[in-house]
Design an enzyme around this catalytic site. Structure first.
Site, PDB file in Angstrom:
ATOM      1  N   ASP A  71       0.997  -1.373  -0.296  1.00 35.80           N
ATOM      2  CA  ASP A  71       0.044  -0.057  -0.289  1.00 35.80           C
ATOM      3  C   ASP A  71       1.144   1.614   0.211  1.00 35.80           C
ATOM      4  O   ASP A  71       1.469   1.426   0.944  1.00 35.80           O
ATOM      5  CB  ASP A  71      -0.751  -0.087   0.934  1.00 35.80           C
ATOM      6  CG  ASP A  71      -2.376   1.058   1.494  1.00 35.80           C
ATOM      7  OD1 ASP A  71      -1.709   2.451   1.142  1.00 35.80           O
ATOM      8  OD2 ASP A  71      -2.538   0.789   1.711  1.00 35.80           O
TER       9      ASP A  71
ATOM     10  N   CYS B 272      -9.006  15.501 -16.440  1.00 38.74           N
ATOM     11  CA  CYS B 272     -10.250  16.432 -15.690  1.00 38.74           C
ATOM     12  C   CYS B 272      -9.407  17.206 -14.597  1.00 38.74           C
ATOM     13  O   CYS B 272     -10.628  18.010 -13.463  1.00 38.74           O
ATOM     14  CB  CYS B 272     -10.105  14.885 -14.428  1.00 38.74           C
ATOM     15  SG  CYS B 272     -11.448  13.847 -15.532  1.00 38.74           S
TER      16      CYS B 272
ATOM     17  N   TYR C 209     -11.730  14.301  -8.037  1.00 42.49           N
ATOM     18  CA  TYR C 209     -10.969  13.654  -9.104  1.00 42.49           C
ATOM     19  C   TYR C 209      -9.803  14.787  -8.959  1.00 42.49           C
ATOM     20  O   TYR C 209      -8.177  14.927  -9.199  1.00 42.49           O
ATOM     21  CB  TYR C 209     -11.003  12.892  -9.443  1.00 42.49           C
ATOM     22  CG  TYR C 209     -10.165  12.050 -10.600  1.00 42.49           C
ATOM     23  CD1 TYR C 209      -9.345  10.855 -10.335  1.00 42.49           C
ATOM     24  CD2 TYR C 209     -10.244  12.553 -12.210  1.00 42.49           C
ATOM     25  CE1 TYR C 209      -8.394  10.084 -10.999  1.00 42.49           C
ATOM     26  CE2 TYR C 209      -9.088  12.175 -12.537  1.00 42.49           C
ATOM     27  CZ  TYR C 209      -8.213  10.538 -12.352  1.00 42.49           C
ATOM     28  OH  TYR C 209      -7.595  10.015 -13.071  1.00 42.49           O
TER      29      TYR C 209
ATOM     30  N   LYS D 182      -5.530  15.962  -8.631  1.00 43.50           N
ATOM     31  CA  LYS D 182      -4.733  15.894 -10.052  1.00 43.50           C
ATOM     32  C   LYS D 182      -4.465  16.998  -9.857  1.00 43.50           C
ATOM     33  O   LYS D 182      -1.940  17.220 -10.429  1.00 43.50           O
ATOM     34  CB  LYS D 182      -5.260  15.657 -11.092  1.00 43.50           C
ATOM     35  CG  LYS D 182      -5.870  13.994 -10.922  1.00 43.50           C
ATOM     36  CD  LYS D 182      -4.178  13.235 -11.424  1.00 43.50           C
ATOM     37  CE  LYS D 182      -4.470  11.850 -11.125  1.00 43.50           C
ATOM     38  NZ  LYS D 182      -3.384  11.018 -11.135  1.00 43.50           N
TER      39      LYS D 182
ATOM     40  N   ASN E   8      -8.640  10.016 -21.430  1.00 47.10           N
ATOM     41  CA  ASN E   8      -9.439   9.141 -21.428  1.00 47.10           C
ATOM     42  C   ASN E   8      -8.350   7.838 -22.730  1.00 47.10           C
ATOM     43  O   ASN E   8      -8.482   7.661 -23.695  1.00 47.10           O
ATOM     44  CB  ASN E   8     -10.530   9.424 -22.794  1.00 47.10           C
ATOM     45  CG  ASN E   8     -11.435  10.104 -21.666  1.00 47.10           C
ATOM     46  OD1 ASN E   8     -11.942   9.446 -20.792  1.00 47.10           O
ATOM     47  ND2 ASN E   8     -12.056  11.095 -22.318  1.00 47.10           N
TER      48      ASN E   8
ATOM     49  N   LYS F 242     -14.658   2.472 -17.464  1.00 48.95           N
ATOM     50  CA  LYS F 242     -15.024   3.962 -18.261  1.00 48.95           C
ATOM     51  C   LYS F 242     -15.645   3.531 -19.887  1.00 48.95           C
ATOM     52  O   LYS F 242     -16.253   2.721 -20.257  1.00 48.95           O
ATOM     53  CB  LYS F 242     -13.173   4.643 -18.520  1.00 48.95           C
ATOM     54  CG  LYS F 242     -12.708   5.617 -17.675  1.00 48.95           C
ATOM     55  CD  LYS F 242     -11.750   5.652 -18.013  1.00 48.95           C
ATOM     56  CE  LYS F 242     -11.535   6.864 -16.870  1.00 48.95           C
ATOM     57  NZ  LYS F 242     -10.037   7.581 -17.510  1.00 48.95           N
TER      58      LYS F 242
ATOM     59  N   GLN G 101     -23.077  14.012 -25.570  1.00 54.14           N
ATOM     60  CA  GLN G 101     -21.614  14.966 -24.837  1.00 54.14           C
ATOM     61  C   GLN G 101     -20.481  14.349 -25.869  1.00 54.14           C
ATOM     62  O   GLN G 101     -20.422  12.725 -26.227  1.00 54.14           O
ATOM     63  CB  GLN G 101     -21.618  14.225 -23.108  1.00 54.14           C
ATOM     64  CG  GLN G 101     -21.816  13.000 -22.918  1.00 54.14           C
ATOM     65  CD  GLN G 101     -22.660  12.510 -22.740  1.00 54.14           C
ATOM     66  OE1 GLN G 101     -23.786  12.081 -23.158  1.00 54.14           O
ATOM     67  NE2 GLN G 101     -23.182  11.594 -22.639  1.00 54.14           N
TER      68      GLN G 101
ATOM     69  N   ARG H   1     -16.554  13.364 -26.561  1.00 52.73           N
ATOM     70  CA  ARG H   1     -14.591  13.084 -26.034  1.00 52.73           C
ATOM     71  C   ARG H   1     -13.779  12.750 -26.772  1.00 52.73           C
ATOM     72  O   ARG H   1     -14.551  11.986 -27.978  1.00 52.73           O
ATOM     73  CB  ARG H   1     -14.824  11.976 -24.836  1.00 52.73           C
ATOM     74  CG  ARG H   1     -16.006  12.082 -23.393  1.00 52.73           C
ATOM     75  CD  ARG H   1     -14.799  12.917 -22.474  1.00 52.73           C
ATOM     76  NE  ARG H   1     -15.680  12.952 -21.009  1.00 52.73           N
ATOM     77  CZ  ARG H   1     -16.899  13.665 -21.278  1.00 52.73           C
ATOM     78  NH1 ARG H   1     -17.353  14.579 -22.092  1.00 52.73           N
ATOM     79  NH2 ARG H   1     -17.347  14.005 -20.174  1.00 52.73           N
TER      80      ARG H   1
HETATM   81  P1  NAD Z   1      -5.790   2.238 -13.406  1.00 56.61           P
HETATM   82  O1  NAD Z   1      -6.880   2.109 -11.334  1.00 56.61           O
HETATM   83  O2  NAD Z   1      -5.894   0.970 -13.627  1.00 56.61           O
HETATM   84  O3  NAD Z   1      -4.325   2.060 -12.024  1.00 56.61           O
HETATM   85  C1  NAD Z   1      -4.158   2.460 -10.998  1.00 56.61           C
HETATM   86  C2  NAD Z   1      -3.545   1.619  -9.910  1.00 56.61           C
HETATM   87  O4  NAD Z   1      -3.251   2.268  -8.752  1.00 56.61           O
HETATM   88  C3  NAD Z   1      -4.743   0.086  -9.559  1.00 56.61           C
HETATM   89  O5  NAD Z   1      -3.903  -1.156  -9.621  1.00 56.61           O
HETATM   90  C4  NAD Z   1      -4.848   0.213  -7.986  1.00 56.61           C
HETATM   91  O6  NAD Z   1      -4.599  -0.630  -7.639  1.00 56.61           O
HETATM   92  C5  NAD Z   1      -3.322   1.583  -7.778  1.00 56.61           C
HETATM   93  N1  NAD Z   1      -3.490   1.346  -6.545  1.00 56.61           N
HETATM   94  C6  NAD Z   1      -4.952   2.598  -5.903  1.00 56.61           C
HETATM   95  N2  NAD Z   1      -4.246   2.763  -5.266  1.00 56.61           N
HETATM   96  C7  NAD Z   1      -2.947   2.525  -4.248  1.00 56.61           C
HETATM   97  C8  NAD Z   1      -2.053   2.386  -2.636  1.00 56.61           C
HETATM   98  N3  NAD Z   1      -2.674   2.417  -1.719  1.00 56.61           N
HETATM   99  N4  NAD Z   1      -1.318   1.505  -3.121  1.00 56.61           N
HETATM  100  C9  NAD Z   1      -0.823   0.890  -4.067  1.00 56.61           C
HETATM  101  N5  NAD Z   1      -2.133   1.092  -5.417  1.00 56.61           N
HETATM  102  C10 NAD Z   1      -2.579   1.450  -4.989  1.00 56.61           C
HETATM  103  O7  NAD Z   1      -5.378   3.487 -13.514  1.00 56.61           O
HETATM  104  P2  NAD Z   1      -4.857   3.819 -15.006  1.00 56.61           P
HETATM  105  O8  NAD Z   1      -6.342   3.730 -15.839  1.00 56.61           O
HETATM  106  O9  NAD Z   1      -3.873   2.838 -15.288  1.00 56.61           O
HETATM  107  O10 NAD Z   1      -4.040   5.070 -14.761  1.00 56.61           O
HETATM  108  C11 NAD Z   1      -3.676   5.227 -13.904  1.00 56.61           C
HETATM  109  C12 NAD Z   1      -2.914   6.563 -13.505  1.00 56.61           C
HETATM  110  O11 NAD Z   1      -3.364   7.932 -14.621  1.00 56.61           O
HETATM  111  C13 NAD Z   1      -3.386   7.220 -13.092  1.00 56.61           C
HETATM  112  O12 NAD Z   1      -2.861   8.170 -12.230  1.00 56.61           O
HETATM  113  C14 NAD Z   1      -4.668   8.131 -13.337  1.00 56.61           C
HETATM  114  O13 NAD Z   1      -5.946   8.605 -12.772  1.00 56.61           O
HETATM  115  C15 NAD Z   1      -4.260   8.347 -14.053  1.00 56.61           C
HETATM  116  N6  NAD Z   1      -4.694   8.759 -15.945  1.00 56.61           N
HETATM  117  C16 NAD Z   1      -5.800   7.545 -16.413  1.00 56.61           C
HETATM  118  C17 NAD Z   1      -6.875   7.783 -16.914  1.00 56.61           C
HETATM  119  C18 NAD Z   1      -7.305   7.044 -18.197  1.00 56.61           C
HETATM  120  O14 NAD Z   1      -7.912   7.577 -18.856  1.00 56.61           O
HETATM  121  N7  NAD Z   1      -6.771   5.525 -17.898  1.00 56.61           N
HETATM  122  C19 NAD Z   1      -6.877   9.646 -17.779  1.00 56.61           C
HETATM  123  C20 NAD Z   1      -6.324  10.535 -16.742  1.00 56.61           C
HETATM  124  C21 NAD Z   1      -5.387  10.171 -16.172  1.00 56.61           C
END
Ligand code: NAD
Length: 328
Positions: free
Chosen positions: A50, A120, A149, A153, A178, A192, A218, A220
């Site tokens: 964690d 976002c 959120y 960020k 996205n 999503k 909408q 995107r």
């Molecule tokens: P995801 O949720 O699949 O991956 C995030 C990972 O972080 C998860 O595996 C989760 O278990 C891990 N995590 C959360 N809390 C934790 C903790 N306390 N300790 C250890 N691990 C932890 O999301 P993603 O789509 O792979 O996104 C990756 C990054 O990109 C994120 O920061 C997200 O905000 C950013 N992001 C993603 C998108 C998108 O469209 N997917 C868009 C904008 C930004």
């Protein structure tokens, strides 16, 4: 051998990033609170821990890394981040991870780090027109994101900037727009729009009806995972200190996206519009800055990514059906 650390390596983008770095012959350590859901991790070392715990962050950064990617966050699609029900968790958990990781890196003197921010962060009031011309990076201020959120960020973008200024970090920040592709959340409440709509189309019979939140007008833009990784790695290895959009500028309405997916699935699908969490009315990526700074921009057509993603989700739906049939 070069070494990389991927925080969030159990997640969608992180697990793909690990594979990409392995193809480049990096030694990779992944950290996440969970293992990847759909495939074995390819990381050489995986710490299941964690990142809200400072000691886990220190363990993760216990050796020299050439590249650190911080992707871990408490996040999900509109059904997770726009209902208001998860706001405290989203802000607390993600801020804590970023505070911890930066401080652990400072103490270990590992100071080259990439942070994944998000579209976002952009103000709600410039995203009311579905015909959005594209969000350019300076549009972020004066700040007014439409979700907690987004606020977290933005806070973290500034936190990384402060560590660069005050502690000599080399920081690279991308605002993802996205990202979609295979092996992402598709049926657990965190999916999503592209994954949710692929699932609905895969589940419905030819000629059937699917539900879409809102009027579907909408807009995107959606970026396929391979181009997200390409942009992230290029940014990480560049000299660019600006925060950059990493997104597609092929904007579509949700209704159009459904039509695209239905075309790939070779099905006729009717849409029933129902109330649901929506987010902003119109969003698109302005890619002029990334083109200028990296001499590169995403340019793959949306349909190519939809083909691969739909194929994978249709397979998952078929596997679940088969399991259900054999259990009955
Ligand atoms: P995801 O949720 O699949 O991956 C995030 C990972 O972080 C998860 O595996 C989760 O278990 C891990 N995590 C959360 N809390 C934790 C903790 N306390 N300790 C250890 N691990 C932890 O999301 P993603 O789509 O792979 O996104 C990756 C990054 O990109 C994120 O920061 C997200 O905000 C950013 N992001 C993603 C998108 C998108 O469209 N997917 C868009 C904008 C930004």
């Amino acid at each position: 051998m070069k070494r990389a650390l991927v925080c969030g390596a159990g997640g969608f983008i992180g697990s793909h990033l690990v594979k990409r770095l392995k193809r480049e012959s990096f030694w990779v350590r992944g950290v996440d609170i969970k293992y990847p859901r759909f495939a074995e991790t390819e990381a050489d070392d995986f710490i299941k821990g964690d990142l809200r715990d400072f000691s886990t962050c220190c363990d993760a950064v216990d050796c020299r890394f050439d590249e650190i990617y911080q992707l871990a966050a408490d996040m999900g699609g509109a059904g997770y981040i726009f209902t208001g029900e998860n706001d405290a968790d989203v802000m607390h958990n993600s801020a804590q991870i970023n505070l911890n990781i930066l401080e652990a890196c400072r103490r270990r003197n590992s100071k080259r780090i990439f942070y994944s921010s998000s579209a976002c962060i952009y103000p709600e009031h410039i995203q009311r027109d579905p015909d959005n011309p594209g969000l350019a990076e300076p549009d972020a201020y004066p700040a007014a994101p439409d979700s907690e959120y987004g606020w977290e960020k933005l806070f973290s973008e500034r936190l990384y900037g402060a560590y660069a200024r005050n502690h000599g970090f080399t920081v690279r920040v991308a605002r993802y727009h996205n990202i979609f592709g295979p092996e992402g959340a598709w049926n657990d409440g965190r999916e999503k729009a592209p994954a949710a709509l692929c699932r609905k189309v895969a589940e419905v019979k030819d000629g059937g009806e699917i539900e879409v939140w809102g009027d579907g007008e909408q807009t995107r833009s959606f970026l396929y995972i391979d181009e997200c990784l390409e942009g992230s790695i290029r940014l990480m290895r560049s000299g660019c200190t600006d925060v950059l959009n990493i997104g597609s500028d092929e904007m579509v309405s949700i209704n159009k996206l459904v039509a695209l997916i239905a075309g790939v699935a070779e099905k006729k699908v009717r849409i029933r519009h129902i109330p649901g969490p929506l987010g902003v009315r119109g969003r698109n990526s302005d890619n002029r800055l990334i083109q200028e700074k990296l001499d590169w921009r995403p340019n793959a057509p949306l349909v190519r990514g939809v083909e691969r993603t739909y194929g994978w989700i249709a397979e998952q739906v078929a596997i679940l059906r088969q399991r259900g049939a054999s259990a009955a």
